[in-house]
Design a protein around this motif. Structure first.
Motif, PDB file in Angstrom:
ATOM      1  N   ILE A 293      -2.113  -1.766  -3.925  1.00  0.00           N
ATOM      2  CA  ILE A 293      -3.502  -1.567  -3.484  1.00  0.00           C
ATOM      3  C   ILE A 293      -3.601  -0.286  -2.665  1.00  0.00           C
ATOM      4  O   ILE A 293      -2.607   0.198  -2.129  1.00  0.00           O
ATOM      5  N   ASP A 294      -4.819   0.254  -2.574  1.00  0.00           N
ATOM      6  CA  ASP A 294      -5.046   1.503  -1.844  1.00  0.00           C
ATOM      7  C   ASP A 294      -5.255   1.284  -0.355  1.00  0.00           C
ATOM      8  O   ASP A 294      -4.937   2.156   0.451  1.00  0.00           O
ATOM      9  N   SER A 295      -5.825   0.151   0.019  1.00  0.00           N
ATOM     10  CA  SER A 295      -6.103  -0.155   1.422  1.00  0.00           C
ATOM     11  C   SER A 295      -5.640  -1.569   1.725  1.00  0.00           C
ATOM     12  O   SER A 295      -5.830  -2.475   0.911  1.00  0.00           O
TER      13      SER A 295
ATOM     14  N   VAL B 282       0.891  -1.154   0.000  1.00  0.00           N
ATOM     15  CA  VAL B 282       0.000   0.000   0.000  1.00  0.00           C
ATOM     16  C   VAL B 282       0.932   1.206   0.000  1.00  0.00           C
ATOM     17  O   VAL B 282       1.727   1.358   0.929  1.00  0.00           O
TER      18      VAL B 282
ATOM     19  N   GLY C 121     -14.118  -4.424  -4.672  1.00  0.00           N
ATOM     20  CA  GLY C 121     -13.865  -3.622  -3.475  1.00  0.00           C
ATOM     21  C   GLY C 121     -12.449  -3.785  -2.944  1.00  0.00           C
ATOM     22  O   GLY C 121     -11.490  -3.914  -3.695  1.00  0.00           O
ATOM     23  N   THR C 122     -12.329  -3.816  -1.639  1.00  0.00           N
ATOM     24  CA  THR C 122     -11.034  -3.897  -0.958  1.00  0.00           C
ATOM     25  C   THR C 122     -10.735  -5.346  -0.590  1.00  0.00           C
ATOM     26  O   THR C 122     -11.635  -6.070  -0.185  1.00  0.00           O
TER      27      THR C 122
ATOM     28  N   PRO D 197      -5.482  -5.353   3.471  1.00  0.00           N
ATOM     29  CA  PRO D 197      -6.477  -6.302   3.990  1.00  0.00           C
ATOM     30  C   PRO D 197      -6.479  -6.278   5.509  1.00  0.00           C
ATOM     31  O   PRO D 197      -5.471  -5.938   6.127  1.00  0.00           O
TER      32      PRO D 197
ATOM     33  N   TYR E 238     -10.408 -11.393  -2.247  1.00  0.00           N
ATOM     34  CA  TYR E 238     -11.553 -10.482  -2.306  1.00  0.00           C
ATOM     35  C   TYR E 238     -12.833 -11.276  -2.122  1.00  0.00           C
ATOM     36  O   TYR E 238     -12.990 -12.351  -2.710  1.00  0.00           O
TER      37      TYR E 238
END
Length: 195
Positions: free
Chosen positions: A38-40, A34, A181-182, A42, A145
Motif C-alpha cells: 500500500i502507498d499509505s 508501505v 481510498g486509503t 492505516p 477500508y
C-alpha cells in the motif's frame, strides 16, 4: 495555573493518541508493507484474534498452524451504518525475495455493515497461511477500508478450491475500481513455513 494544567493534560492525551496511531504507521513502514503493498499506512489498528486466543500484533510471529480458521476481526467505527471492506493478503508470494506471484488474496469481504463481517459479501473465502518451504518470512496483512456507500461488487467469488485465481491479486486495482481510498485500519503478522 488551573488552565495551564488542563492544557498540559489535553496535550498529553493528544500526544498519546498520536503515538498510538504512529505505532501502527511505524510498523507498516518498518516491515515495508508501505510501499510494497500500500502507498499509505492505516491510522488505526484492527484487532485480529485467531482461536484460541492467538492475537495478531503489528508484526508478531505466528505459526501457520495457529491461523487456519477465520479470525475475529474488529476495528473502530464512528458510524455503525457505514459499510467496510476487509482484505487479508500475503504480499510475499511465493517469497519476499522473489515475489513473482506478488500478492495472494487469503480473504476478501465487502459491504460489511459496521464490524459485522459475517453480514458482508464474501468475495473470496478465507484460507489460512501456508508459506512454502524455504520462502522466508511472509507478512500476512489485514486491511480495512471504509466504503463511501454500499457497493455492487462484480468480482468472481473465489472459494477454497480457487487457489490459482488468488495469485497476482491487484489490491491497487481493486481499491481504485471501487473507490476505496486509503485503508483506515490494519494489522499484520509474520509467518514462516512450518513442518
Amino acid at each position: 495555573m488551573y488552565l495551564i494544567r488542563i492544557f498540559f493534560l489535553i496535550g498529553c492525551l493528544t500526544i498519546g493518541n498520536i503515538a498510538k496511531r504512529n505505532k501502527v504507521a511505524e510498523s507498516f513502514f518498518k516491515e515495508e508493507i508501505v510501499p510494497d503493498l500500500i502507498d499509505s499506512p492505516p491510522e488505526k489498528k484492527a484487532i485480529v484474534i485467531f482461536q484460541p486466543r492467538v492475537i495478531v500484533n503489528l508484526g508478531n510471529k505466528l505459526k501457520p498452524s495457529e491461523v487456519q480458521t477465520p479470525p475475529f476481526v474488529t476495528y473502530p467505527v464512528g458510524n455503525k451504518k457505514a459499510y467496510y471492506t476487509l482484505a487479508f493478503l500475503d504480499p510475499d508470494a511465493p517469497s519476499r525475495q522473489n515475489p513473482f506471484v506478488k500478492t495472494f488474496v487469503h480473504w476478501l469481504v465487502g459491504n460489511i455493515p459496521g464490524t459485522q463481517i459475517h453480514m458482508g459479501n464474501t468475495l473470496t473465502e478465507f484460507i489460512g497461511s501456508a508459506p512454502p518451504p524455504d520462502s522466508g518470512e511472509h507478512r500476512y496483512t489485514f486491511l480495512v477500508y471504509k466504503q463511501l456507500r454500499k457497493i455492487q461488487f462484480n468480482e468472481t467469488k473465489l472459494t477454497t478450491a480457487n487457489f490459482e485465481e488468488r495469485k497476482n491479486f491487484s489490491l491497487g486495482g481493486f481499491v481504485e475500481k471501487y473507490n476505496l481510498g486509503t485503508p483506515f485500519a490494519g494489522n499484520f503478522y509474520i509467518a514462516v513455513h512450518e513442518n
